[in-house]
Design a protein around this motif. Structure first.
Motif, PDB file in Angstrom:
ATOM      1  N   VAL A  21       0.839  -1.196   0.000  1.00 46.35           N
ATOM      2  CA  VAL A  21       0.000   0.000   0.000  1.00 46.35           C
ATOM      3  C   VAL A  21       0.875   1.248   0.000  1.00 46.35           C
ATOM      4  CG1 VAL A  21      -1.666   1.346   1.348  1.00 46.35           C
ATOM      5  CG2 VAL A  21      -1.989  -1.131   1.069  1.00 46.35           C
ATOM      6  N   VAL A  22       1.885   1.297   0.858  1.00 46.66           N
ATOM      7  CA  VAL A  22       2.770   2.462   0.939  1.00 46.66           C
ATOM      8  C   VAL A  22       3.468   2.694  -0.405  1.00 46.66           C
ATOM      9  CG1 VAL A  22       4.885   3.365   1.997  1.00 46.66           C
ATOM     10  CG2 VAL A  22       3.106   2.329   3.433  1.00 46.66           C
ATOM     11  N   ASP A  28       2.064   6.897  -6.996  1.00 45.75           N
ATOM     12  CA  ASP A  28       0.877   7.465  -7.635  1.00 45.75           C
ATOM     13  C   ASP A  28       1.053   8.965  -7.882  1.00 45.75           C
ATOM     14  OD1 ASP A  28      -2.028   7.179  -8.406  1.00 45.75           O
ATOM     15  OD2 ASP A  28      -2.185   8.735  -6.848  1.00 45.75           O
ATOM     16  N   PRO A  29       0.826   9.440  -9.114  1.00 45.85           N
ATOM     17  CA  PRO A  29       1.023  10.867  -9.413  1.00 45.85           C
ATOM     18  C   PRO A  29       0.172  11.803  -8.542  1.00 45.85           C
ATOM     19  CG  PRO A  29       0.844   9.612 -11.445  1.00 45.85           C
ATOM     20  CD  PRO A  29       0.518   8.666 -10.320  1.00 45.85           C
ATOM     21  N   ALA A  30      -1.074  11.433  -8.255  1.00 44.41           N
ATOM     22  CA  ALA A  30      -1.918  12.298  -7.423  1.00 44.41           C
ATOM     23  C   ALA A  30      -1.360  12.405  -6.006  1.00 44.41           C
ATOM     24  CB  ALA A  30      -3.356  11.770  -7.392  1.00 44.41           C
ATOM     25  N   TRP A  31      -0.890  11.284  -5.470  1.00 46.70           N
ATOM     26  CA  TRP A  31      -0.290  11.319  -4.136  1.00 46.70           C
ATOM     27  C   TRP A  31       1.031  12.077  -4.166  1.00 46.70           C
ATOM     28  CZ3 TRP A  31      -1.725   9.512   0.764  1.00 46.70           C
ATOM     29  CH2 TRP A  31      -3.020   8.987   0.822  1.00 46.70           C
ATOM     30  N   GLN A  32       1.812  11.983  -5.229  1.00 48.20           N
ATOM     31  CA  GLN A  32       3.057  12.739  -5.327  1.00 48.20           C
ATOM     32  C   GLN A  32       2.775  14.239  -5.352  1.00 48.20           C
ATOM     33  OE1 GLN A  32       4.963  11.059  -8.796  1.00 48.20           O
ATOM     34  NE2 GLN A  32       5.662   9.249  -7.666  1.00 48.20           N
ATOM     35  N   ARG A  33       1.739  14.662  -6.108  1.00 49.41           N
ATOM     36  CA  ARG A  33       1.380  16.083  -6.142  1.00 49.41           C
ATOM     37  C   ARG A  33       0.916  16.546  -4.756  1.00 49.41           C
ATOM     38  NH1 ARG A  33      -0.633  14.393 -11.019  1.00 49.41           N
ATOM     39  NH2 ARG A  33      -2.744  14.157 -10.206  1.00 49.41           N
ATOM     40  N   TRP A  34       0.137  15.688  -4.091  1.00 44.98           N
ATOM     41  CA  TRP A  34      -0.332  16.034  -2.747  1.00 44.98           C
ATOM     42  C   TRP A  34       0.866  16.246  -1.823  1.00 44.98           C
ATOM     43  CZ3 TRP A  34       0.233  13.150   1.831  1.00 44.98           C
ATOM     44  CH2 TRP A  34      -0.460  13.661   2.938  1.00 44.98           C
ATOM     45  N   TRP A  35       1.844  15.343  -1.855  1.00 44.77           N
ATOM     46  CA  TRP A  35       3.007  15.459  -0.976  1.00 44.77           C
ATOM     47  C   TRP A  35       3.869  16.661  -1.354  1.00 44.77           C
ATOM     48  CZ3 TRP A  35       4.130  14.418   3.668  1.00 44.77           C
ATOM     49  CH2 TRP A  35       5.434  14.606   4.122  1.00 44.77           C
ATOM     50  N   ASP A  36       3.982  16.973  -2.642  1.00 47.26           N
ATOM     51  CA  ASP A  36       4.779  18.130  -3.069  1.00 47.26           C
ATOM     52  C   ASP A  36       4.319  19.408  -2.370  1.00 47.26           C
ATOM     53  OD1 ASP A  36       6.368  16.582  -4.706  1.00 47.26           O
ATOM     54  OD2 ASP A  36       5.315  17.129  -6.561  1.00 47.26           O
ATOM     55  N   ALA A  37       3.015  19.506  -2.072  1.00 54.11           N
ATOM     56  CA  ALA A  37       2.483  20.694  -1.403  1.00 54.11           C
ATOM     57  C   ALA A  37       3.023  20.831   0.025  1.00 54.11           C
ATOM     58  CB  ALA A  37       0.954  20.648  -1.378  1.00 54.11           C
ATOM     59  N   ALA A  38       3.582  19.768   0.569  1.00 59.74           N
ATOM     60  CA  ALA A  38       4.142  19.815   1.919  1.00 59.74           C
ATOM     61  C   ALA A  38       5.410  20.652   1.974  1.00 59.74           C
ATOM     62  CB  ALA A  38       4.435  18.398   2.427  1.00 59.74           C
ATOM     63  N   CYS A  43       9.431  11.776   3.062  1.00 60.94           N
ATOM     64  CA  CYS A  43       8.761  11.317   4.273  1.00 60.94           C
ATOM     65  C   CYS A  43       9.234   9.904   4.561  1.00 60.94           C
ATOM     66  CB  CYS A  43       7.243  11.315   4.092  1.00 60.94           C
ATOM     67  SG  CYS A  43       6.345  10.657   5.514  1.00 60.94           S
ATOM     68  N   GLU A  44       9.826   9.719   5.720  1.00 65.57           N
ATOM     69  CA  GLU A  44      10.268   8.400   6.161  1.00 65.57           C
ATOM     70  C   GLU A  44       9.185   7.870   7.110  1.00 65.57           C
ATOM     71  OE1 GLU A  44      13.509   7.443   9.333  1.00 65.57           O
ATOM     72  OE2 GLU A  44      14.491   7.791   7.395  1.00 65.57           O
ATOM     73  N   LEU A  45       8.541   6.793   6.706  1.00 66.14           N
ATOM     74  CA  LEU A  45       7.420   6.247   7.462  1.00 66.14           C
ATOM     75  C   LEU A  45       7.851   4.990   8.198  1.00 66.14           C
ATOM     76  CD1 LEU A  45       4.365   6.735   7.872  1.00 66.14           C
ATOM     77  CD2 LEU A  45       3.965   5.260   5.906  1.00 66.14           C
ATOM     78  N   GLY A  46       7.729   5.020   9.512  1.00 69.68           N
ATOM     79  CA  GLY A  46       8.004   3.850  10.335  1.00 69.68           C
ATOM     80  C   GLY A  46       6.687   3.309  10.852  1.00 69.68           C
ATOM     81  N   ILE A  47       6.484   2.014  10.729  1.00 64.36           N
ATOM     82  CA  ILE A  47       5.209   1.407  11.121  1.00 64.36           C
ATOM     83  C   ILE A  47       5.471   0.255  12.077  1.00 64.36           C
ATOM     84  CG2 ILE A  47       3.140   0.217  10.308  1.00 64.36           C
ATOM     85  CD1 ILE A  47       3.627   1.498   7.544  1.00 64.36           C
ATOM     86  N   VAL A  48       4.781   0.284  13.211  1.00 59.16           N
ATOM     87  CA  VAL A  48       4.795  -0.830  14.155  1.00 59.16           C
ATOM     88  C   VAL A  48       3.371  -1.367  14.226  1.00 59.16           C
ATOM     89  CG1 VAL A  48       5.170  -1.581  16.536  1.00 59.16           C
ATOM     90  CG2 VAL A  48       6.642   0.173  15.544  1.00 59.16           C
ATOM     91  N   ALA A  49       3.182  -2.607  13.807  1.00 59.36           N
ATOM     92  CA  ALA A  49       1.869  -3.248  13.880  1.00 59.36           C
ATOM     93  C   ALA A  49       1.728  -3.887  15.261  1.00 59.36           C
ATOM     94  CB  ALA A  49       1.722  -4.296  12.791  1.00 59.36           C
ATOM     95  N   GLU A  50       0.634  -3.565  15.938  1.00 63.95           N
ATOM     96  CA  GLU A  50       0.412  -4.057  17.285  1.00 63.95           C
ATOM     97  C   GLU A  50      -0.844  -4.925  17.333  1.00 63.95           C
ATOM     98  OE1 GLU A  50       2.135  -0.799  20.266  1.00 63.95           O
ATOM     99  OE2 GLU A  50       0.218  -0.248  19.407  1.00 63.95           O
ATOM    100  N   THR A  97      -3.726   5.038   5.211  1.00 60.51           N
ATOM    101  CA  THR A  97      -4.366   6.334   4.945  1.00 60.51           C
ATOM    102  C   THR A  97      -4.658   7.069   6.249  1.00 60.51           C
ATOM    103  OG1 THR A  97      -6.555   5.293   4.746  1.00 60.51           O
ATOM    104  CG2 THR A  97      -5.321   5.700   2.690  1.00 60.51           C
ATOM    105  N   GLY A  98      -4.930   6.325   7.323  1.00 59.91           N
ATOM    106  CA  GLY A  98      -5.096   6.962   8.630  1.00 59.91           C
ATOM    107  C   GLY A  98      -3.816   7.647   9.083  1.00 59.91           C
TER     108      GLY A  98
END
Length: 167
Positions: A21-22, A28-38, A43-50, A97-98
């Motif tokens: 998913v990540v 995805d181009p739409a997600w890249q444009r969304w992130w460019d606005a940041a 963005c380094e995403l760390g995920i711990v599943a509990e 997405t959350g």
């Protein structure tokens, strides 16, 4: 990526689903444009599943480090059972997405773009390197805390405590 565990094993299928998913959103181009606005290049995403006893309260730690955003999150792990990653896509999409919704709010970004269709995975997706940390109560009883603190998330990923936009 990491997971808390009681039996020492990670749900490889779920880890593969989360990564898929990540990576789909990242490409995805739409997600890249969304992130460019940041205005932050990375963005380094760390995920711990509990598990359900650990995931009573999700935790997030968001901070800017060396020109990039570092975002560490806890997320729900699926109930035990041997399943294929594709069966876990709905939960993985919901959790990822959350995470980005929390990032969006912290950074004041616009609404998230729609999630693009996820491409199929091969039947035998490669196993990921996942850090497993056992949840072992010190007293032998159930831990009343029930969740990882932000400090524990940082320790899980070996992060220092830089200026933070913690939630």
């Amino acid at each position: 990526m990491g997971t808390t565990t009681v039996d020492g094993r990670a749900s490889q299928a779920y880890m593969v689903a989360l990564q898929h998913v990540v990576m789909t959103l990242d490409g995805d181009p739409a997600w890249q444009r969304w992130w460019d606005a940041a205005g932050v290049p990375e963005c380094e995403l760390g995920i711990v599943a509990e598990g359900p006893f650990d995931h009573l309260r999700p935790s997030a730690d968001i901070c800017k480090v060396s020109g990039k955003l570092r975002a560490n999150f806890t997320c729900a792990a699926p109930a035990p059972g041997a399943r294929r990653p594709a069966e876990l896509f709905p939960l993985a999409v919901h959790e990822v997405t959350g995470m980005f919704e929390v990032i969006r709010e912290a950074m004041g970004l616009g609404a998230l773009p729609p999630v693009p269709p996820l491409p199929d995975l091969p039947d035998h997706a490669r196993e990921l390197e996942v850090t497993c940390k056992a949840v072992v109560p010190e007293t032998g009883e159930v831990d009343a805390q029930g969740y990882l603190t932000l400090t524990q998330i940082r320790e899980f990923f070996g992060d220092e405590d830089p200026q933070s936009l913690s939630r």
